[in-house]
Write an enzyme that holds these catalytic residues in place. Structure first.
Site, PDB file in Angstrom:
ATOM      1  N   TRP A 112       2.308   1.644  -3.406  1.00 59.75           N
ATOM      2  CA  TRP A 112       1.281   2.104  -4.346  1.00 59.75           C
ATOM      3  C   TRP A 112       1.341   3.626  -4.485  1.00 59.75           C
ATOM      4  O   TRP A 112       1.091   4.177  -5.569  1.00 59.75           O
ATOM      5  CB  TRP A 112      -0.103   1.690  -3.834  1.00 59.75           C
ATOM      6  CG  TRP A 112      -1.249   2.205  -4.659  1.00 59.75           C
ATOM      7  CD1 TRP A 112      -1.795   1.618  -5.768  1.00 59.75           C
ATOM      8  CD2 TRP A 112      -2.000   3.410  -4.442  1.00 59.75           C
ATOM      9  NE1 TRP A 112      -2.825   2.375  -6.245  1.00 59.75           N
ATOM     10  CE2 TRP A 112      -2.974   3.480  -5.457  1.00 59.75           C
ATOM     11  CE3 TRP A 112      -1.936   4.430  -3.495  1.00 59.75           C
ATOM     12  CZ2 TRP A 112      -3.888   4.531  -5.538  1.00 59.75           C
ATOM     13  CZ3 TRP A 112      -2.839   5.478  -3.583  1.00 59.75           C
ATOM     14  CH2 TRP A 112      -3.805   5.533  -4.599  1.00 59.75           C
ATOM     15  N   HIS A 113       1.682   4.319  -3.375  1.00 58.40           N
ATOM     16  CA  HIS A 113       1.688   5.780  -3.416  1.00 58.40           C
ATOM     17  C   HIS A 113       2.828   6.329  -4.266  1.00 58.40           C
ATOM     18  O   HIS A 113       2.761   7.464  -4.730  1.00 58.40           O
ATOM     19  CB  HIS A 113       1.777   6.352  -2.004  1.00 58.40           C
ATOM     20  CG  HIS A 113       0.500   6.202  -1.238  1.00 58.40           C
ATOM     21  ND1 HIS A 113       0.170   5.049  -0.572  1.00 58.40           N
ATOM     22  CD2 HIS A 113      -0.542   7.051  -1.066  1.00 58.40           C
ATOM     23  CE1 HIS A 113      -1.012   5.204  -0.016  1.00 58.40           C
ATOM     24  NE2 HIS A 113      -1.478   6.397  -0.300  1.00 58.40           N
ATOM     25  N   GLY A 114       3.882   5.558  -4.437  1.00 61.54           N
ATOM     26  CA  GLY A 114       4.974   6.061  -5.265  1.00 61.54           C
ATOM     27  C   GLY A 114       6.220   5.229  -5.101  1.00 61.54           C
ATOM     28  O   GLY A 114       6.358   4.468  -4.150  1.00 61.54           O
ATOM     29  N   GLY A 126       0.841  -1.203   0.000  1.00 62.33           N
ATOM     30  CA  GLY A 126       0.000   0.000   0.000  1.00 62.33           C
ATOM     31  C   GLY A 126       0.875   1.253   0.000  1.00 62.33           C
ATOM     32  O   GLY A 126       0.561   2.241  -0.664  1.00 62.33           O
ATOM     33  N   PHE A 150       0.100  10.329  -7.467  1.00 55.88           N
ATOM     34  CA  PHE A 150       0.045   8.884  -7.230  1.00 55.88           C
ATOM     35  C   PHE A 150      -0.698   8.194  -8.353  1.00 55.88           C
ATOM     36  O   PHE A 150      -0.888   7.035  -8.356  1.00 55.88           O
ATOM     37  CB  PHE A 150      -0.606   8.573  -5.883  1.00 55.88           C
ATOM     38  CG  PHE A 150       0.064   9.303  -4.740  1.00 55.88           C
ATOM     39  CD1 PHE A 150       1.435   9.471  -4.726  1.00 55.88           C
ATOM     40  CD2 PHE A 150      -0.676   9.824  -3.703  1.00 55.88           C
ATOM     41  CE1 PHE A 150       2.056  10.150  -3.692  1.00 55.88           C
ATOM     42  CE2 PHE A 150      -0.057  10.501  -2.660  1.00 55.88           C
ATOM     43  CZ  PHE A 150       1.299  10.670  -2.663  1.00 55.88           C
TER      44      PHE A 150
END
Lengths: 94, 470
Positions: free
Chosen positions: B325-327, B322, B470
Protein backbone atom coordinates in the site's frame (compact mmCIF):
# COMPACT_ATOMS: atom_id res chain seq x y z
CA UNK A 1 -23.16 0.44 13.73
CA UNK A 2 -21.21 3.67 14.35
CA UNK A 3 -17.57 3.21 15.25
CA UNK A 4 -16.40 4.63 18.54
CA UNK A 5 -12.98 6.08 17.78
CA UNK A 6 -11.12 8.05 20.43
CA UNK A 7 -10.13 11.53 19.33
CA UNK A 8 -7.62 13.88 20.94
CA UNK A 9 -10.28 16.60 20.56
CA UNK A 10 -12.24 15.04 23.45
CA UNK A 11 -10.61 16.68 26.46
CA UNK A 12 -10.52 14.70 29.71
CA UNK A 13 -12.65 17.14 31.68
CA UNK A 14 -16.10 18.73 31.69
CA UNK A 15 -16.67 20.77 28.49
CA UNK A 16 -16.31 24.50 28.96
CA UNK A 17 -19.72 26.06 28.35
CA UNK A 18 -18.49 29.21 26.64
CA UNK A 19 -18.82 30.18 22.96
CA UNK A 20 -15.61 29.58 21.09
CA UNK A 21 -15.87 31.16 17.65
CA UNK A 22 -15.10 34.79 18.52
CA UNK A 23 -12.51 33.67 21.05
CA UNK A 24 -10.77 31.52 18.43
CA UNK A 25 -11.03 34.20 15.75
CA UNK A 26 -9.51 36.77 18.07
CA UNK A 27 -6.75 34.36 19.09
CA UNK A 28 -5.82 33.62 15.47
CA UNK A 29 -6.00 37.31 14.51
CA UNK A 30 -3.68 38.35 17.34
CA UNK A 31 -1.21 35.55 16.59
CA UNK A 32 -1.22 36.52 12.90
CA UNK A 33 -0.70 40.18 13.76
CA UNK A 34 2.19 39.38 16.06
CA UNK A 35 3.85 37.30 13.32
CA UNK A 36 3.21 40.08 10.79
CA UNK A 37 5.17 42.59 12.85
CA UNK A 38 7.83 40.33 14.37
CA UNK A 39 8.45 37.94 11.50
CA UNK A 40 8.42 40.27 8.49
CA UNK A 41 11.25 38.30 6.83
CA UNK A 42 8.96 35.27 6.47
CA UNK A 43 6.44 37.33 4.51
CA UNK A 44 9.21 38.83 2.36
CA UNK A 45 10.74 35.42 1.63
CA UNK A 46 7.35 33.99 0.73
CA UNK A 47 6.56 36.83 -1.69
CA UNK A 48 9.98 36.43 -3.30
CA UNK A 49 9.21 32.76 -3.96
CA UNK A 50 6.06 33.59 -5.93
CA UNK A 51 5.99 33.63 -9.74
CA UNK A 52 7.40 36.91 -11.08
CA UNK A 53 4.78 39.44 -12.19
CA UNK A 54 4.24 43.20 -11.84
CA UNK A 55 2.04 42.58 -8.76
CA UNK A 56 4.66 40.26 -7.25
CA UNK A 57 7.41 42.84 -7.86
CA UNK A 58 5.34 45.54 -6.18
CA UNK A 59 4.50 43.27 -3.26
CA UNK A 60 8.16 42.30 -2.91
CA UNK A 61 9.17 45.97 -2.74
CA UNK A 62 6.53 46.66 -0.10
CA UNK A 63 7.58 43.59 1.90
CA UNK A 64 11.21 44.72 1.79
CA UNK A 65 10.20 48.13 3.09
CA UNK A 66 8.20 46.45 5.85
CA UNK A 67 11.26 44.41 6.86
CA UNK A 68 13.33 47.61 7.02
CA UNK A 69 10.71 49.36 9.16
CA UNK A 70 10.34 46.49 11.61
CA UNK A 71 14.11 46.05 11.81
CA UNK A 72 14.59 49.77 12.51
CA UNK A 73 12.13 49.56 15.40
CA UNK A 74 13.84 46.39 16.61
CA UNK A 75 10.82 44.13 16.17
CA UNK A 76 12.72 41.69 14.00
CA UNK A 77 15.57 41.34 16.48
CA UNK A 78 14.23 38.48 18.66
CA UNK A 79 13.65 36.26 15.62
CA UNK A 80 17.06 37.13 14.13
CA UNK A 81 18.78 36.43 17.45
CA UNK A 82 17.09 33.06 17.79
CA UNK A 83 17.83 32.19 14.18
CA UNK A 84 21.55 32.98 14.65
CA UNK A 85 21.60 30.85 17.79
CA UNK A 86 20.00 27.97 15.91
CA UNK A 87 22.47 28.29 13.02
CA UNK A 88 25.34 28.07 15.52
CA UNK A 89 23.81 24.90 16.96
CA UNK A 90 23.43 23.52 13.44
CA UNK A 91 27.06 24.27 12.65
CA UNK A 92 28.48 22.57 15.76
CA UNK A 93 30.31 19.30 15.10
CA UNK A 94 31.87 16.53 17.17
CA UNK B 1 0.11 23.29 -0.68
CA UNK B 2 1.97 22.10 2.39
CA UNK B 3 0.55 22.66 5.87
CA UNK B 4 3.64 24.33 7.41
CA UNK B 5 3.86 27.09 4.79
CA UNK B 6 2.62 30.65 4.62
CA UNK B 7 0.65 29.74 1.49
CA UNK B 8 -1.41 27.26 3.46
CA UNK B 9 -1.64 29.63 6.44
CA UNK B 10 -3.22 32.33 4.26
CA UNK B 11 -5.46 29.78 2.54
CA UNK B 12 -6.67 28.55 5.91
CA UNK B 13 -7.35 32.07 7.22
CA UNK B 14 -9.59 32.70 4.20
CA UNK B 15 -11.37 29.33 4.53
CA UNK B 16 -11.85 29.73 8.29
CA UNK B 17 -13.39 33.18 7.83
CA UNK B 18 -15.67 32.28 4.92
CA UNK B 19 -16.83 28.91 6.27
CA UNK B 20 -17.75 30.19 9.73
CA UNK B 21 -19.43 33.26 8.15
CA UNK B 22 -21.65 30.89 6.16
CA UNK B 23 -22.64 28.76 9.10
CA UNK B 24 -26.31 29.75 8.86
CA UNK B 25 -26.75 26.97 6.32
CA UNK B 26 -25.02 23.65 6.87
CA UNK B 27 -25.42 22.72 3.20
CA UNK B 28 -23.73 25.91 2.00
CA UNK B 29 -21.03 25.42 4.57
CA UNK B 30 -20.30 21.96 3.21
CA UNK B 31 -20.32 23.23 -0.37
CA UNK B 32 -17.78 25.90 0.57
CA UNK B 33 -15.61 23.33 2.32
CA UNK B 34 -15.81 21.14 -0.76
CA UNK B 35 -14.76 23.99 -3.05
CA UNK B 36 -11.91 24.87 -0.69
CA UNK B 37 -10.81 21.22 -0.70
CA UNK B 38 -10.71 21.15 -4.48
CA UNK B 39 -8.68 24.36 -4.55
CA UNK B 40 -6.30 22.78 -2.02
CA UNK B 41 -5.97 19.59 -4.08
CA UNK B 42 -5.86 21.46 -7.39
CA UNK B 43 -2.80 23.38 -6.16
CA UNK B 44 -0.82 20.19 -6.99
CA UNK B 45 -2.51 19.31 -10.25
CA UNK B 46 -5.98 20.38 -11.36
CA UNK B 47 -6.42 17.26 -13.49
CA UNK B 48 -6.56 15.07 -10.41
CA UNK B 49 -9.53 16.97 -8.98
CA UNK B 50 -11.54 15.20 -11.68
CA UNK B 51 -10.17 11.86 -10.43
CA UNK B 52 -11.19 12.76 -6.89
CA UNK B 53 -14.71 13.67 -8.01
CA UNK B 54 -14.95 10.54 -10.17
CA UNK B 55 -13.87 8.39 -7.26
CA UNK B 56 -16.52 10.00 -5.04
CA UNK B 57 -19.19 9.36 -7.71
CA UNK B 58 -18.13 5.72 -7.96
CA UNK B 59 -18.48 5.14 -4.22
CA UNK B 60 -21.65 7.18 -3.83
CA UNK B 61 -23.30 5.42 -6.78
CA UNK B 62 -22.38 1.87 -5.86
CA UNK B 63 -23.25 2.42 -2.19
CA UNK B 64 -26.63 3.89 -3.20
CA UNK B 65 -27.38 0.81 -5.31
CA UNK B 66 -26.22 -1.52 -2.53
CA UNK B 67 -28.45 0.20 0.01
CA UNK B 68 -31.52 -0.11 -2.26
CA UNK B 69 -30.94 -3.75 -3.19
CA UNK B 70 -32.53 -6.43 -1.05
CA UNK B 71 -31.15 -9.59 -2.63
CA UNK B 72 -27.90 -10.53 -0.89
CA UNK B 73 -26.06 -11.88 -3.92
CA UNK B 74 -26.70 -8.71 -5.91
CA UNK B 75 -25.72 -6.48 -3.02
CA UNK B 76 -22.41 -8.31 -2.74
CA UNK B 77 -21.82 -8.18 -6.50
CA UNK B 78 -22.40 -4.41 -6.64
CA UNK B 79 -20.16 -3.87 -3.61
CA UNK B 80 -17.41 -5.95 -5.24
CA UNK B 81 -17.73 -3.96 -8.48
CA UNK B 82 -17.23 -0.78 -6.46
CA UNK B 83 -14.23 -2.21 -4.58
CA UNK B 84 -12.67 -3.42 -7.83
CA UNK B 85 -13.28 0.06 -9.31
CA UNK B 86 -11.37 1.61 -6.41
CA UNK B 87 -8.59 -0.94 -6.73
CA UNK B 88 -8.38 -0.19 -10.47
CA UNK B 89 -7.79 3.49 -9.67
CA UNK B 90 -4.98 2.49 -7.32
CA UNK B 91 -3.69 -0.13 -9.74
CA UNK B 92 -3.49 2.18 -12.73
CA UNK B 93 -2.00 5.20 -10.99
CA UNK B 94 0.23 3.47 -8.49
CA UNK B 95 1.15 -0.04 -9.58
CA UNK B 96 0.75 -0.23 -13.37
CA UNK B 97 4.37 0.55 -14.26
CA UNK B 98 5.72 -1.49 -11.32
CA UNK B 99 3.91 -4.67 -12.31
CA UNK B 100 4.78 -4.25 -15.98
CA UNK B 101 8.44 -3.79 -15.07
CA UNK B 102 8.33 -7.00 -13.01
CA UNK B 103 6.64 -8.79 -15.88
CA UNK B 104 9.30 -7.51 -18.28
CA UNK B 105 12.06 -8.82 -16.02
CA UNK B 106 10.30 -12.17 -15.71
CA UNK B 107 9.93 -12.47 -19.47
CA UNK B 108 13.58 -11.51 -19.86
CA UNK B 109 14.58 -14.33 -17.50
CA UNK B 110 12.68 -16.75 -19.73
CA UNK B 111 14.41 -15.45 -22.82
CA UNK B 112 11.69 -13.11 -24.11
CA UNK B 113 12.88 -9.56 -24.73
CA UNK B 114 9.88 -7.27 -24.80
CA UNK B 115 9.48 -3.49 -24.54
CA UNK B 116 6.80 -3.00 -21.95
CA UNK B 117 4.22 -0.24 -22.60
CA UNK B 118 5.19 1.78 -19.53
CA UNK B 119 3.19 4.98 -19.14
CA UNK B 120 5.24 6.91 -16.54
CA UNK B 121 1.97 7.85 -14.86
CA UNK B 122 2.13 10.71 -12.38
CA UNK B 123 1.00 9.54 -8.95
CA UNK B 124 -1.91 11.64 -7.70
CA UNK B 125 -1.14 12.91 -4.20
CA UNK B 126 -3.08 11.05 -1.53
CA UNK B 127 -4.63 8.51 -3.92
CA UNK B 128 -4.01 5.64 -1.46
CA UNK B 129 -5.79 7.54 1.27
CA UNK B 130 -8.92 8.58 -0.56
CA UNK B 131 -9.42 5.24 -2.30
CA UNK B 132 -9.16 3.41 1.04
CA UNK B 133 -11.61 5.89 2.49
CA UNK B 134 -14.04 5.30 -0.38
CA UNK B 135 -13.74 1.53 -0.05
CA UNK B 136 -14.37 1.60 3.70
CA UNK B 137 -17.54 3.65 3.15
CA UNK B 138 -18.79 1.24 0.50
CA UNK B 139 -18.06 -1.87 2.59
CA UNK B 140 -19.64 -0.27 5.68
CA UNK B 141 -22.83 0.40 3.71
CA UNK B 142 -22.81 -3.18 2.39
CA UNK B 143 -22.28 -4.56 5.92
CA UNK B 144 -25.10 -2.27 7.13
CA UNK B 145 -22.75 -0.60 9.59
CA UNK B 146 -23.74 2.83 8.27
CA UNK B 147 -26.52 4.22 6.08
CA UNK B 148 -25.80 5.41 2.55
CA UNK B 149 -25.20 9.15 2.48
CA UNK B 150 -25.98 11.81 -0.12
CA UNK B 151 -23.57 12.85 -2.85
CA UNK B 152 -22.45 16.07 -1.18
CA UNK B 153 -21.52 14.31 2.06
CA UNK B 154 -19.63 11.51 0.29
CA UNK B 155 -17.74 13.92 -1.94
CA UNK B 156 -16.82 16.02 1.09
CA UNK B 157 -15.90 12.92 3.11
CA UNK B 158 -13.38 11.93 0.46
CA UNK B 159 -12.19 15.45 -0.44
CA UNK B 160 -12.09 17.21 2.95
CA UNK B 161 -8.72 18.96 2.73
CA UNK B 162 -7.32 18.39 6.26
CA UNK B 163 -7.09 14.62 5.71
CA UNK B 164 -7.07 14.50 1.91
CA UNK B 165 -3.44 13.90 1.06
CA UNK B 166 -1.94 12.04 4.02
CA UNK B 167 -4.74 10.96 6.31
CA UNK B 168 -5.81 10.08 8.92
CA UNK B 169 -8.09 7.71 6.97
CA UNK B 170 -11.31 9.07 8.44
CA UNK B 171 -14.15 6.60 7.95
CA UNK B 172 -17.71 7.43 7.06
CA UNK B 173 -18.85 6.25 10.47
CA UNK B 174 -16.64 8.93 12.05
CA UNK B 175 -17.32 11.89 9.80
CA UNK B 176 -20.71 11.47 8.07
CA UNK B 177 -22.74 11.89 11.29
CA UNK B 178 -20.79 15.11 11.94
CA UNK B 179 -21.62 16.41 8.44
CA UNK B 180 -25.34 16.00 9.09
CA UNK B 181 -25.37 18.68 11.79
CA UNK B 182 -24.06 22.23 11.70
CA UNK B 183 -20.90 22.19 13.83
CA UNK B 184 -20.14 24.55 16.66
CA UNK B 185 -16.68 25.73 17.53
CA UNK B 186 -16.05 25.22 21.24
CA UNK B 187 -13.17 26.57 23.23
CA UNK B 188 -12.18 22.98 24.01
CA UNK B 189 -11.86 22.03 20.35
CA UNK B 190 -10.11 25.28 19.46
CA UNK B 191 -7.56 25.06 22.27
CA UNK B 192 -6.55 21.45 21.56
CA UNK B 193 -6.66 22.25 17.83
CA UNK B 194 -4.17 25.08 18.29
CA UNK B 195 -1.93 22.91 20.50
CA UNK B 196 -1.89 20.17 17.85
CA UNK B 197 -1.16 22.60 15.00
CA UNK B 198 1.74 24.30 16.77
CA UNK B 199 3.13 20.99 18.06
CA UNK B 200 2.88 19.48 14.60
CA UNK B 201 4.60 22.50 13.11
CA UNK B 202 7.51 22.04 15.52
CA UNK B 203 7.82 18.31 14.85
CA UNK B 204 7.78 18.73 11.09
CA UNK B 205 9.58 22.01 10.47
CA UNK B 206 12.26 21.61 13.13
CA UNK B 207 12.82 17.99 14.13
CA UNK B 208 11.94 16.05 10.96
CA UNK B 209 13.34 18.57 8.47
CA UNK B 210 16.59 19.08 10.38
CA UNK B 211 17.22 15.34 10.80
CA UNK B 212 16.30 14.67 7.19
CA UNK B 213 18.59 17.21 5.57
CA UNK B 214 21.44 17.15 8.07
CA UNK B 215 21.78 13.44 8.74
CA UNK B 216 19.38 10.89 7.25
CA UNK B 217 19.40 11.89 3.56
CA UNK B 218 23.20 12.10 3.13
CA UNK B 219 23.85 8.86 5.04
CA UNK B 220 21.16 6.82 3.26
CA UNK B 221 22.26 8.26 -0.11
CA UNK B 222 25.75 6.79 0.25
CA UNK B 223 26.01 4.42 3.22
CA UNK B 224 29.35 3.02 2.06
CA UNK B 225 31.15 6.32 2.64
CA UNK B 226 29.86 6.77 6.18
CA UNK B 227 31.12 5.34 9.44
CA UNK B 228 29.23 2.87 11.58
CA UNK B 229 28.42 5.65 14.07
CA UNK B 230 26.78 7.68 11.30
CA UNK B 231 24.84 4.63 10.11
CA UNK B 232 23.56 3.90 13.61
CA UNK B 233 22.68 7.56 14.18
CA UNK B 234 20.91 7.83 10.79
CA UNK B 235 18.88 4.66 11.47
CA UNK B 236 17.68 6.09 14.78
CA UNK B 237 17.38 9.49 13.10
CA UNK B 238 15.06 8.11 10.45
CA UNK B 239 12.91 6.44 13.10
CA UNK B 240 12.50 9.85 14.72
CA UNK B 241 12.15 11.68 11.40
CA UNK B 242 9.34 9.51 10.06
CA UNK B 243 7.52 9.64 13.40
CA UNK B 244 7.85 13.43 13.67
CA UNK B 245 7.00 13.90 9.99
CA UNK B 246 3.93 11.71 9.77
CA UNK B 247 2.53 12.31 13.24
CA UNK B 248 3.02 16.04 12.62
CA UNK B 249 0.81 15.84 9.55
CA UNK B 250 -1.82 13.93 11.51
CA UNK B 251 -1.65 16.37 14.42
CA UNK B 252 -2.03 19.36 12.11
CA UNK B 253 -4.84 17.66 10.17
CA UNK B 254 -6.71 16.91 13.41
CA UNK B 255 -6.09 20.46 14.66
CA UNK B 256 -7.20 22.13 11.41
CA UNK B 257 -10.35 19.99 11.28
CA UNK B 258 -11.05 20.91 14.92
CA UNK B 259 -10.86 24.63 14.08
CA UNK B 260 -13.44 23.98 11.34
CA UNK B 261 -15.68 22.19 13.84
CA UNK B 262 -14.96 18.52 13.06
CA UNK B 263 -13.46 15.73 15.09
CA UNK B 264 -10.89 13.34 13.58
CA UNK B 265 -9.73 10.14 15.28
CA UNK B 266 -6.36 9.70 16.95
CA UNK B 267 -3.70 8.47 14.51
CA UNK B 268 -0.55 8.16 16.66
CA UNK B 269 -0.25 7.23 20.29
CA UNK B 270 3.43 7.30 21.31
CA UNK B 271 4.32 4.29 19.12
CA UNK B 272 7.92 3.82 20.28
CA UNK B 273 6.78 2.95 23.79
CA UNK B 274 5.14 -0.22 22.44
CA UNK B 275 6.28 -3.40 24.19
CA UNK B 276 5.38 -5.68 21.27
CA UNK B 277 4.82 -5.30 17.56
CA UNK B 278 1.10 -5.90 18.06
CA UNK B 279 1.14 -3.02 20.52
CA UNK B 280 3.13 -0.93 18.04
CA UNK B 281 0.42 -1.29 15.40
CA UNK B 282 -2.18 -0.16 17.92
CA UNK B 283 -0.19 3.07 18.25
CA UNK B 284 1.28 3.74 14.78
CA UNK B 285 -0.86 5.05 11.92
CA UNK B 286 -3.90 3.79 13.80
CA UNK B 287 -6.34 4.70 11.04
CA UNK B 288 -4.46 2.50 8.53
CA UNK B 289 -3.76 -0.39 10.90
CA UNK B 290 -7.41 -0.49 12.03
CA UNK B 291 -8.51 -0.27 8.37
CA UNK B 292 -6.30 -3.22 7.43
CA UNK B 293 -7.49 -5.12 10.48
CA UNK B 294 -11.23 -4.53 9.92
CA UNK B 295 -11.54 -4.72 6.13
CA UNK B 296 -8.65 -6.94 5.02
CA UNK B 297 -7.62 -9.16 7.95
CA UNK B 298 -11.11 -9.79 9.36
CA UNK B 299 -13.63 -9.09 6.55
CA UNK B 300 -11.70 -10.38 3.54
CA UNK B 301 -9.32 -12.98 4.99
CA UNK B 302 -11.36 -14.22 7.94
CA UNK B 303 -9.06 -13.11 10.77
CA UNK B 304 -8.68 -15.89 13.36
CA UNK B 305 -11.94 -17.67 12.46
CA UNK B 306 -10.31 -20.37 10.34
CA UNK B 307 -7.73 -21.81 12.68
CA UNK B 308 -4.39 -20.74 14.07
CA UNK B 309 -2.22 -21.52 11.05
CA UNK B 310 -4.58 -19.57 8.79
CA UNK B 311 -4.52 -16.68 11.28
CA UNK B 312 -0.74 -16.45 10.98
CA UNK B 313 -0.95 -16.58 7.18
CA UNK B 314 -3.63 -13.87 7.28
CA UNK B 315 -1.38 -11.69 9.40
CA UNK B 316 1.47 -12.10 6.94
CA UNK B 317 -0.77 -11.39 3.92
CA UNK B 318 -2.24 -8.31 5.62
CA UNK B 319 1.17 -6.86 6.39
CA UNK B 320 2.59 -7.68 2.95
CA UNK B 321 -0.33 -5.86 1.32
CA UNK B 322 0.01 -3.10 3.91
CA UNK B 323 3.63 -2.75 2.81
CA UNK B 324 2.62 -2.65 -0.85
CA UNK B 325 0.00 0.00 0.00
CA UNK B 326 2.89 2.36 0.79
CA UNK B 327 4.29 2.08 -2.71
CA UNK B 328 5.23 -0.07 -5.65
CA UNK B 329 8.66 -1.14 -4.41
CA UNK B 330 10.05 -4.42 -3.12
CA UNK B 331 11.56 -2.65 -0.13
CA UNK B 332 8.03 -1.86 1.11
CA UNK B 333 7.03 -5.49 0.64
CA UNK B 334 10.06 -6.61 2.67
CA UNK B 335 9.16 -4.08 5.35
CA UNK B 336 5.62 -5.46 5.47
CA UNK B 337 6.93 -9.02 5.47
CA UNK B 338 9.23 -8.30 8.41
CA UNK B 339 6.34 -6.85 10.42
CA UNK B 340 4.00 -9.69 9.40
CA UNK B 341 6.61 -12.30 10.28
CA UNK B 342 7.30 -10.84 13.71
CA UNK B 343 3.57 -10.44 14.41
CA UNK B 344 3.08 -14.12 13.54
CA UNK B 345 6.02 -15.12 15.76
CA UNK B 346 4.49 -13.14 18.64
CA UNK B 347 1.21 -15.06 18.19
CA UNK B 348 3.04 -18.41 18.10
CA UNK B 349 5.02 -17.45 21.21
CA UNK B 350 1.84 -16.46 23.07
CA UNK B 351 0.37 -19.84 22.19
CA UNK B 352 3.29 -22.07 23.17
CA UNK B 353 4.42 -20.09 26.21
CA UNK B 354 3.55 -21.84 29.45
CA UNK B 355 1.65 -19.92 32.13
CA UNK B 356 4.48 -20.44 34.61
CA UNK B 357 7.24 -19.27 32.27
CA UNK B 358 8.94 -16.02 33.30
CA UNK B 359 7.67 -12.92 31.51
CA UNK B 360 9.93 -10.48 29.72
CA UNK B 361 10.21 -7.13 31.54
CA UNK B 362 8.22 -4.42 29.77
CA UNK B 363 11.28 -2.19 29.25
CA UNK B 364 13.09 -5.03 27.45
CA UNK B 365 10.05 -5.55 25.23
CA UNK B 366 10.08 -1.84 24.37
CA UNK B 367 13.78 -1.94 23.42
CA UNK B 368 13.44 -5.11 21.32
CA UNK B 369 10.29 -3.87 19.57
CA UNK B 370 11.87 -0.51 18.83
CA UNK B 371 14.91 -2.12 17.22
CA UNK B 372 12.77 -4.42 15.07
CA UNK B 373 10.90 -1.32 13.93
CA UNK B 374 14.19 0.50 13.21
CA UNK B 375 15.36 -2.50 11.16
CA UNK B 376 12.15 -2.30 9.17
CA UNK B 377 12.61 1.45 8.63
CA UNK B 378 15.97 0.81 6.92
CA UNK B 379 14.14 -1.14 4.20
CA UNK B 380 11.32 1.40 4.19
CA UNK B 381 13.72 4.32 3.67
CA UNK B 382 16.15 2.69 1.23
CA UNK B 383 15.53 3.35 -2.46
CA UNK B 384 16.42 -0.21 -3.42
CA UNK B 385 16.98 -3.59 -1.84
CA UNK B 386 20.72 -3.30 -2.62
CA UNK B 387 20.91 0.03 -0.83
CA UNK B 388 19.23 -1.49 2.23
CA UNK B 389 21.63 -4.46 2.30
CA UNK B 390 24.60 -2.10 1.80
CA UNK B 391 23.33 -0.13 4.79
CA UNK B 392 22.98 -3.25 6.93
CA UNK B 393 26.43 -4.41 5.75
CA UNK B 394 27.86 -1.09 6.87
CA UNK B 395 26.21 -1.47 10.28
CA UNK B 396 27.81 -4.91 10.67
CA UNK B 397 31.25 -4.21 9.20
CA UNK B 398 31.45 -0.42 9.18
CA UNK B 399 34.56 1.52 9.95
CA UNK B 400 35.41 4.54 12.01
CA UNK B 401 35.57 7.70 9.89
CA UNK B 402 37.73 10.78 10.29
CA UNK B 403 34.69 13.05 10.10
CA UNK B 404 31.20 12.42 11.35
CA UNK B 405 28.00 13.51 9.66
CA UNK B 406 26.05 13.22 12.88
CA UNK B 407 26.14 16.46 14.86
CA UNK B 408 25.42 17.33 18.49
CA UNK B 409 22.17 18.97 17.35
CA UNK B 410 21.09 15.79 15.54
CA UNK B 411 21.75 13.79 18.71
CA UNK B 412 19.64 16.21 20.75
CA UNK B 413 16.79 16.00 18.21
CA UNK B 414 16.94 12.19 18.16
CA UNK B 415 16.80 12.20 21.97
CA UNK B 416 13.92 14.66 21.88
CA UNK B 417 12.00 12.64 19.28
CA UNK B 418 12.37 9.45 21.27
CA UNK B 419 11.60 11.30 24.50
CA UNK B 420 8.22 12.38 23.07
CA UNK B 421 7.22 8.73 23.30
CA UNK B 422 7.97 8.69 27.01
CA UNK B 423 6.04 11.88 27.81
CA UNK B 424 3.05 11.61 30.14
CA UNK B 425 -0.05 10.31 28.34
CA UNK B 426 -2.43 13.09 27.28
CA UNK B 427 0.04 15.91 27.94
CA UNK B 428 -1.25 17.95 24.99
CA UNK B 429 -4.82 17.64 26.23
CA UNK B 430 -3.81 18.78 29.70
CA UNK B 431 -2.08 21.82 28.20
CA UNK B 432 -5.24 22.53 26.19
CA UNK B 433 -7.33 22.39 29.38
CA UNK B 434 -5.23 25.23 30.76
CA UNK B 435 -5.17 27.23 27.54
CA UNK B 436 -8.95 27.22 27.16
CA UNK B 437 -9.21 29.37 30.30
CA UNK B 438 -6.95 32.12 28.90
CA UNK B 439 -8.32 35.34 27.40
CA UNK B 440 -7.99 35.42 23.59
CA UNK B 441 -5.32 38.18 23.51
CA UNK B 442 -3.07 36.23 25.89
CA UNK B 443 -3.50 32.97 23.97
CA UNK B 444 -2.98 34.80 20.67
CA UNK B 445 0.30 36.28 21.90
CA UNK B 446 1.38 32.90 23.26
CA UNK B 447 0.58 31.15 19.98
CA UNK B 448 2.29 33.87 17.94
CA UNK B 449 5.47 33.78 20.05
CA UNK B 450 5.60 29.97 19.88
CA UNK B 451 5.23 29.97 16.09
CA UNK B 452 7.88 32.70 15.89
CA UNK B 453 10.31 30.52 17.85
CA UNK B 454 9.57 27.51 15.65
CA UNK B 455 10.00 29.60 12.51
CA UNK B 456 13.36 30.88 13.72
CA UNK B 457 14.54 27.28 14.14
CA UNK B 458 13.05 25.76 11.03
CA UNK B 459 15.16 24.58 8.17
CA UNK B 460 15.06 26.78 5.05
CA UNK B 461 12.20 25.57 2.86
CA UNK B 462 9.87 22.74 3.74
CA UNK B 463 10.35 19.25 2.33
CA UNK B 464 7.12 17.46 1.38
CA UNK B 465 5.75 15.12 4.00
CA UNK B 466 7.05 11.55 3.62
CA UNK B 467 3.53 10.17 3.33
CA UNK B 468 2.62 12.47 0.42
CA UNK B 469 4.23 9.93 -1.91
CA UNK B 470 1.85 7.20 -0.73
Amino acid sequence: MPRETPSPIDLPDEPLERPGLLWTGATIAIAALLLFVMNAVALRDWIEEQAPSPVQAQAAALAEQWVTITDDIGLGRPRAWLHDLWKKAEGATF
Amino acid sequence: MLFPTLTFGLFFLVVFTIVWSASGSNEWRKILLLLASWVFYGAWDWRFVALLIGSAFLNWGTAAIVSRTEEEGRRKAVMLIGVVGNLCILGVFKYYDFFLEQLGMLLHDFGFQRDMPLMQIVLPVGVSFFTFQGMSYLIDVYKRRIAAADLLDITLLMSFFPHLVAGPIVRGSDLLPQFREAPKLTRDAASIGLVLIVWGLFKKAVVASELSTGLVDPVFFDPASHSRIDLIAAAYGYAVQIYCDFSAYSDMAIGIAALLGYKFPLNFNQPYRAASLQDFWRRWHISLSSWLRDYLYIDALGGNRRGFARQCVNLMVTMLLGGLWHGAKWTFVIWGGLHGGVLAIERVWDRIRGEDWPRMPAWLGVIITFHIVVLGWIFFRAETFDQATAYLGGLANGTAAATLTVTPLACVLIGLGLGMNAAPVGLGQRIALRLRMLPAPVLGLLAGVTILIVDAMRFEGVAPFIYYQF
